[in-house]
Design a protein around this motif. Structure first.
Motif, PDB file in Angstrom:
ATOM      1  N   LEU A  21      -5.011-120.022  31.895  1.00  0.00           N
ATOM      2  CA  LEU A  21      -4.534-118.739  32.400  1.00  0.00           C
ATOM      3  C   LEU A  21      -5.555-118.134  33.361  1.00  0.00           C
ATOM      4  N   GLY A  22      -6.819-118.187  32.989  1.00  0.00           N
ATOM      5  CA  GLY A  22      -7.857-117.622  33.842  1.00  0.00           C
ATOM      6  C   GLY A  22      -7.956-118.323  35.182  1.00  0.00           C
ATOM      7  N   VAL A  23      -7.892-119.645  35.166  1.00  0.00           N
ATOM      8  CA  VAL A  23      -7.998-120.412  36.415  1.00  0.00           C
ATOM      9  C   VAL A  23      -6.817-120.122  37.339  1.00  0.00           C
ATOM     10  N   LEU A  24      -5.613-120.164  36.794  1.00  0.00           N
ATOM     11  CA  LEU A  24      -4.428-119.954  37.625  1.00  0.00           C
ATOM     12  C   LEU A  24      -4.339-118.508  38.107  1.00  0.00           C
ATOM     13  N   ALA A  25      -4.690-117.544  37.249  1.00  0.00           N
ATOM     14  CA  ALA A  25      -4.655-116.148  37.669  1.00  0.00           C
ATOM     15  C   ALA A  25      -5.671-115.891  38.777  1.00  0.00           C
ATOM     16  N   ALA A  26      -6.857-116.464  38.656  1.00  0.00           N
ATOM     17  CA  ALA A  26      -7.865-116.293  39.696  1.00  0.00           C
ATOM     18  C   ALA A  26      -7.412-116.932  41.008  1.00  0.00           C
ATOM     19  N   THR A  27      -6.781-118.103  40.909  1.00  0.00           N
ATOM     20  CA  THR A  27      -6.270-118.766  42.116  1.00  0.00           C
ATOM     21  C   THR A  27      -5.176-117.941  42.772  1.00  0.00           C
ATOM     22  N   GLY A  28      -4.235-117.450  41.959  1.00  0.00           N
ATOM     23  CA  GLY A  28      -3.162-116.630  42.502  1.00  0.00           C
ATOM     24  C   GLY A  28      -3.689-115.351  43.127  1.00  0.00           C
ATOM     25  N   ALA A  29      -4.661-114.709  42.482  1.00  0.00           N
ATOM     26  CA  ALA A  29      -5.240-113.478  43.017  1.00  0.00           C
ATOM     27  C   ALA A  29      -5.946-113.744  44.343  1.00  0.00           C
ATOM     28  N   ALA A  30      -6.592-114.898  44.455  1.00  0.00           N
ATOM     29  CA  ALA A  30      -7.274-115.244  45.704  1.00  0.00           C
ATOM     30  C   ALA A  30      -6.288-115.570  46.820  1.00  0.00           C
ATOM     31  N   LEU A  31      -5.117-116.107  46.466  1.00  0.00           N
ATOM     32  CA  LEU A  31      -4.121-116.455  47.475  1.00  0.00           C
ATOM     33  C   LEU A  31      -3.419-115.226  48.045  1.00  0.00           C
ATOM     34  N   ARG A  32      -3.283-114.183  47.239  1.00  0.00           N
ATOM     35  CA  ARG A  32      -2.478-113.038  47.675  1.00  0.00           C
ATOM     36  C   ARG A  32      -2.980-112.381  48.967  1.00  0.00           C
ATOM     37  N   PRO A  33      -4.291-112.153  49.139  1.00  0.00           N
ATOM     38  CA  PRO A  33      -4.721-111.463  50.364  1.00  0.00           C
ATOM     39  C   PRO A  33      -4.605-112.307  51.633  1.00  0.00           C
ATOM     40  N   ILE A  34      -4.380-113.618  51.503  1.00  0.00           N
ATOM     41  CA  ILE A  34      -4.392-114.490  52.678  1.00  0.00           C
ATOM     42  C   ILE A  34      -3.381-114.042  53.716  1.00  0.00           C
ATOM     43  N   GLY A  35      -2.161-113.741  53.258  1.00  0.00           N
ATOM     44  CA  GLY A  35      -1.133-113.344  54.214  1.00  0.00           C
ATOM     45  C   GLY A  35      -0.776-111.885  54.151  1.00  0.00           C
ATOM     46  N   LEU A  43       0.981-114.999  32.812  1.00  0.00           N
ATOM     47  CA  LEU A  43       0.314-115.360  34.066  1.00  0.00           C
ATOM     48  C   LEU A  43       0.716-114.420  35.194  1.00  0.00           C
ATOM     49  N   GLY A  44       2.015-114.150  35.328  1.00  0.00           N
ATOM     50  CA  GLY A  44       2.456-113.263  36.397  1.00  0.00           C
ATOM     51  C   GLY A  44       1.847-111.884  36.293  1.00  0.00           C
ATOM     52  N   SER A  45       1.820-111.324  35.090  1.00  0.00           N
ATOM     53  CA  SER A  45       1.266-109.981  34.889  1.00  0.00           C
ATOM     54  C   SER A  45      -0.236-109.946  35.161  1.00  0.00           C
ATOM     55  N   VAL A  46      -0.959-110.914  34.611  1.00  0.00           N
ATOM     56  CA  VAL A  46      -2.415-110.940  34.773  1.00  0.00           C
ATOM     57  C   VAL A  46      -2.790-111.200  36.229  1.00  0.00           C
ATOM     58  N   THR A  47      -2.075-112.083  36.896  1.00  0.00           N
ATOM     59  CA  THR A  47      -2.377-112.392  38.292  1.00  0.00           C
ATOM     60  C   THR A  47      -2.198-111.168  39.176  1.00  0.00           C
ATOM     61  N   MET A  48      -1.117-110.435  38.971  1.00  0.00           N
ATOM     62  CA  MET A  48      -0.889-109.240  39.784  1.00  0.00           C
ATOM     63  C   MET A  48      -1.955-108.184  39.514  1.00  0.00           C
ATOM     64  N   GLY A  56      -0.070-108.217  54.833  1.00  0.00           N
ATOM     65  CA  GLY A  56       0.131-107.481  56.071  1.00  0.00           C
ATOM     66  C   GLY A  56       0.739-108.296  57.189  1.00  0.00           C
ATOM     67  N   THR A  57       1.132-109.548  56.892  1.00  0.00           N
ATOM     68  CA  THR A  57       1.700-110.409  57.923  1.00  0.00           C
ATOM     69  C   THR A  57       3.084-110.863  57.515  1.00  0.00           C
ATOM     70  N   ALA A  58       4.071-110.046  57.801  1.00  0.00           N
ATOM     71  CA  ALA A  58       5.491-110.404  57.638  1.00  0.00           C
ATOM     72  C   ALA A  58       5.817-110.946  56.252  1.00  0.00           C
ATOM     73  N   GLY A  59       5.143-110.460  55.228  1.00  0.00           N
ATOM     74  CA  GLY A  59       5.477-110.881  53.878  1.00  0.00           C
ATOM     75  C   GLY A  59       5.013-112.266  53.506  1.00  0.00           C
ATOM     76  N   LEU A  60       4.089-112.843  54.234  1.00  0.00           N
ATOM     77  CA  LEU A  60       3.599-114.182  53.918  1.00  0.00           C
ATOM     78  C   LEU A  60       2.636-114.084  52.741  1.00  0.00           C
ATOM     79  N   GLU A  61       3.164-114.369  51.544  1.00  0.00           N
ATOM     80  CA  GLU A  61       2.389-114.227  50.320  1.00  0.00           C
ATOM     81  C   GLU A  61       2.421-115.548  49.551  1.00  0.00           C
ATOM     82  N   PRO A  62       1.422-116.404  49.772  1.00  0.00           N
ATOM     83  CA  PRO A  62       1.445-117.744  49.176  1.00  0.00           C
ATOM     84  C   PRO A  62       1.325-117.771  47.663  1.00  0.00           C
ATOM     85  N   MET A  63       0.913-116.672  47.026  1.00  0.00           N
ATOM     86  CA  MET A  63       0.765-116.687  45.578  1.00  0.00           C
ATOM     87  C   MET A  63       2.103-116.921  44.878  1.00  0.00           C
ATOM     88  N   PHE A  64       3.217-116.559  45.522  1.00  0.00           N
ATOM     89  CA  PHE A  64       4.507-116.649  44.861  1.00  0.00           C
ATOM     90  C   PHE A  64       4.892-118.097  44.566  1.00  0.00           C
TER      91      PHE A  64
END
Length: 278
Positions: free
Chosen positions: A86-100, A128-133, A102-110
Motif C-alpha cells: 500500500l505504501g509503495v503504490l500510494a507513494a507512486t500514485g502521489a508522485a504521478l499526480r503532479p506530472i500532468g 489505496l485510492g483514499s490514501v493515494t489522494m 494543470g494540463t488538460a486533465g492529464l493525470e497518469p495516477m488514474f
C-alpha cells in the motif's frame, strides 16, 4: 479449490469481512448523500437553506467515516506485507499526480489505480485510492474541504476496478479492453462526483449554471449539466483519454509486475522472524 482460485485469493491483499463491508456500505451511503444532497433534499428543507454550509458539514463527516473504513480494513486483514505494498503504490500514485496537473486533465495516477485495484482487489483498492489522494494532496498542497470528497471518490474509483469480472481467467487483450473501458467511464464519473461536491459553492455567481436551493430538481439538474459542460468536460475527457492510452500502452507490463509482486508477497502467509541470534 483450483490452483487459479488459490492464486487469486493470495493476490487479494485485503479480504473484506462483515465489519469492513458494513463500514464501507455506511460510508458509501453517506457519501452518496454528501455528493447528491442538492438533488435529494426537498426545495423547502433546512439543508437547502444552508447550502453554503452543507459541503463543510459533509466534508468533516466524510473525514471521520473514511478513517473508520481504513481502520476497520486494517484491523480485518491488512498485514505487514499489504501495508508495505500500500505504501509503495500510494507513494507512486502521489508522485504521478503532479506530472500532468494543470494540463488538460492529464493525470497518469488514474491508470495506476485501475490496474492496482484490478490485481489487488476491491478492499485494497478502496484503501489505496483514499490514501493515494490524501498523500498527493499533501505533496501538491491541495488540502481543503474538497479533499475528503476526493478521497472517497478515488476510493470508489479504485474499488470498482477490483470488482470487474474475470479476475482469474480474463487475460490479454480482452482484459486490457475491459480496464480501458472502465477507466474511461470511471474517469468521467470521478469528475462528475467532484463537480457535485463543488457546484453548490458557486452560489448565485452564474445564475444559469448555479445551484438554487428553492428551485425544483429538474431545473437544478439542467443547471448542473450546463455547469459540467462549461467547466470540466475538456478536463474530464483529457483524464479519460490519458487513462485509456496509458492502460493500453503500459497495462501489460504493469499488470505483470503487480501480479509477480503479489505472488511473491504471498499475502496469506504469515510473517515470521527467526529467533536465532545473528
Amino acid at each position: 479449490m483450483s490452483h487459479g482460485t488459490r492464486t487469486a485469493a493470495r493476490t487479494r491483499a485485503v479480504r473484506l469481512g462483515p465489519r469492513s463491508l458494513a463500514a464501507l456500505a455506511l460510508t458509501s451511503a453517506v457519501g452518496v448523500a454528501a455528493f447528491g444532497w442538492p438533488f435529494l433534499a426537498p426545495p423547502a428543507s433546512q439543508l437547502n437553506a444552508h447550502a453554503q454550509d452543507a459541503p463543510w458539514l459533509f466534508s468533516g463527516l466524510l473525514v471521520l467515516l473514511v478513517a473508520v473504513v481504513a481502520a476497520t480494513i486494517s484491523e480485518s486483514d491488512l498485514g505487514p506485507k499489504a501495508v508495505a505494498m500500500l505504501g509503495v503504490l500510494a507513494a507512486t500514485g502521489a508522485a504521478l499526480r503532479p506530472i500532468g496537473a494543470g494540463t488538460a486533465g492529464l493525470e497518469p495516477m488514474f491508470f495506476l489505480m485501475v490496474l492496482s485495484g484490478r490485481v489487488l482487489g476491491p478492499g485494497f483498492g478502496f484503501a489505496l485510492g483514499s490514501v493515494t489522494m490524501f498523500a498527493s494532496a499533501l505533496l501538491t498542497g491541495g488540502v481543503g474541504p474538497w479533499l475528503p470528497f476526493q478521497m472517497l471518490a478515488m476510493g470508489w474509483f479504485t474499488l470498482g476496478a477490483g470488482l470487474l469480472p474475470g479476475p482469474v481467467r480474463l487475460r490479454g487483450r480482452g482484459e486490457l479492453l475491459l480496464l480501458a473501458g472502465y477507466g474511461f467511464l470511471a474517469a468521467f464519473a470521478y469528475g462528475t462526483c467532484m463537480n457535485l461536491a463543488g457546484w453548490p459553492f458557486l452560489g448565485a455567481a452564474a445564475s444559469n449554471i448555479s445551484f438554487h436551493g428553492d428551485a425544483p430538481v429538474a431545473e437544478n439538474l439542467a443547471h448542473f449539466v450546463a455547469y459540467c459542460l462549461a467547466t470540466s468536460l475538456g478536463w474530464d475527457l483529457g483524464r479519460a483519454l490519458c487513462t485509456v492510452v496509458l492502460t493500453v500502452a503500459l497495462g501489460p507490463a504493469v499488470l505483470r509486475a503487480l501480479r509477480r509482486a503479489t505472488r511473491r508477497a504471498a499475502f496469506e502467509t504469515a510473517v515470521t522472524f527467526d529467533g536465532r541470534a545473528g
